[in-house]
Design an enzyme around this catalytic site. Structure first.
Site, PDB file in Angstrom:
ATOM      1  N   SER A  77     -10.210 -89.597 -32.709  1.00  0.00           N
ATOM      2  CA  SER A  77      -8.841 -89.571 -33.207  1.00  0.00           C
ATOM      3  C   SER A  77      -8.351 -88.123 -33.302  1.00  0.00           C
ATOM      4  O   SER A  77      -8.411 -87.388 -32.324  1.00  0.00           O
ATOM      5  CB  SER A  77      -8.761 -90.294 -34.552  1.00  0.00           C
ATOM      6  OG  SER A  77      -7.425 -90.506 -34.925  1.00  0.00           O
ATOM      7  N   ASP A 216      -7.747 -96.241 -30.576  1.00  0.00           N
ATOM      8  CA  ASP A 216      -8.368 -95.191 -31.391  1.00  0.00           C
ATOM      9  C   ASP A 216      -9.894 -95.215 -31.371  1.00  0.00           C
ATOM     10  O   ASP A 216     -10.526 -96.251 -31.567  1.00  0.00           O
ATOM     11  CB  ASP A 216      -7.874 -95.382 -32.825  1.00  0.00           C
ATOM     12  CG  ASP A 216      -8.340 -94.303 -33.784  1.00  0.00           C
ATOM     13  OD1 ASP A 216      -8.968 -93.335 -33.329  1.00  0.00           O
ATOM     14  OD2 ASP A 216      -8.064 -94.433 -34.979  1.00  0.00           O
TER      15      ASP A 216
END
EC number: 3.1.1.-
Length: 387
Positions: A77, A216
């Site tokens: 991320s 993600d």
């Protein structure tokens, strides 16, 4: 005569031990890992700036960069974005961003990344267009194989239902992983709820199209990529002749710096069973994400620290984490000027805090110790290469 002989033997033993220590240091595998956390990436952004500054002082080299010292740099991320910033080359084949550029990047672009709300109840909170735009501008057409050191950036493919780990060392067996860095960075940052998933294609060794449908990387690593980065480093040690003396899982020759984005798990937001019994699906979804990230961060740190301690190598692992966030600093997408300034304060204050309740050593002191090891190791390798 006997005394002289004893002294000579003692000196020989000291020299032999010192030589062995330096040899071990020279072959040590160094790893930097950064968690996910959206705008909270400002907190770990403070740490690389301090560390890189120490390395520049020690080596008297203003151009020293973290990619010169770490064998593996990983993240998920926002940590994946940080990884790309300090490992992607510019036109001079140096990192396009110094560590001191990380926090200003968030201040310049964070308000725009977390401002383009879709305004839809169903669908992601933000459209991701500005995020993709700035990634393309900064990273250009650079691909994984061009990274200046080994990287480990995670994502999750929602079509195959499998994690996808982008590393240089996997490219020989899986050339389809040689994706553009901006595609990888958007994918690892495409947090469910916040940004749309990302679709792109690459090609296999025989030229066939290979499709990715990614979200993600925190879905794959549950926010903390330290174990992933350590696994990549272990494989690197086994495959690279430069680390031939390192046995599998020999953490005595691993140096791991793991950077967290802060958690409120001790414990700003807590709930009772009576409160939770009244929650609907949406409220549970938000709470579970918070709980899972906090629990994962704790358990990953617990596992790694236990293993390093079992190998009498606890000084080779440093987890830098703020465990008492509160208010707006707990939010992943509050990119207001006021909140970003608070996050900077959190990072700067963290440097002065003790590493643990049992140790008076501060994070600042521990990072200086790590910088000395990194500097000495780099010099040893340079000397070895010159022979």
């Amino acid at each position: 005569m006997a005394t002289t002989k004893s002294v000579l033997v003692l000196i020989f033993m000291i020299l032999a031990t010192t030589s062995s220590t330096f040899a071990t240091l020279g072959e040590m595998v160094t790893v930097l890992s950064t968690d996910g956390g959206g705008i909270k990436g400002i907190i770990p952004g403070i740490i690389p700036e301090f560390l890189e500054g120490q390395l520049q002082k020690m080596d008297n080299n203003a151009d020293a960069r973290l990619a010169d010292y770490f064998d593996v740099i990983g993240g998920t991320s926002t940590g994946g974005l940080l990884t790309a910033m300090i490992t992607t080359p510019n036109e001079n084949n140096r990192p396009f961003a110094a560590a001191k550029d990380i926090v200003p990047f968030y201040f310049q672009h964070g308000p725009h990344i977390f401002n383009s709300s879709t305004g839809q109840f169903f669908g992601p909170k933000y459209d991701g267009k500005y995020l993709m735009q700035v990634l393309q501008e900064k990273l250009g057409e650079t691909r994984v194989h061009q990274a200046l050191t080994e990287v480990a950036i995670s994502s999750f493919d929602i079509k195959t239902n499998k994690p996808v780990i982008f590393t240089k060392s996997n490219l020989a067996k899986s050339p389809e992983l040689d994706a553009k860095m901006y595609d990888i960075c958007y994918s690892t940052a495409a947090a469910p709820i916040y940004f749309p998933p990302h679709h792109f294609v690459t090609h296999t060794s025989n030229g066939a199209t290979y499709e990715f449908n990614l979200v993600d990387g925190g879905v794959a690593t549950v926010g903390d990529p330290a174990l992933l980065s350590l696994s990549v480093a272990t494989r690197l040690a086994q495959e690279d002749p430069a680390f031939s003396s390192i046995k599998s899982l020999d953490y005595k020759q691993m140096l791991l710096l793991s950077l967290g984005t802060g958690t409120n798990s001790e414990f700003d937001k807590t709930y009772t069973a009576e409160e939770a019994a009244k929650w609907g699906p949406l409220r549970w979804m938000l709470a579970i994400q918070q709980m899972t990230n906090a629990a994962s961060s704790y358990m990953t740190d617990y596992y790694i620290s236990t293993v390093f301690q079992a190998r009498h190598s606890q000084n080779n692992y440093l987890r830098v984490q703020e465990n008492a966030l509160n208010g707006t600093t707990t939010e992943m997408d509050d990119a207001s000027e006021a909140n970003m300034e608070l996050l900077v304060q959190v990072g700067e204050t963290l440097l002065k805090k003790p590493v643990s309740k049992d140790s008076p050593e501060t994070y600042e002191e521990a990072l200086k110790r790590f910088a000395k090891l990194l500097s000495d190791r780099k010099k040893l390798r340079a000397n070895k290469a010159s022979y």
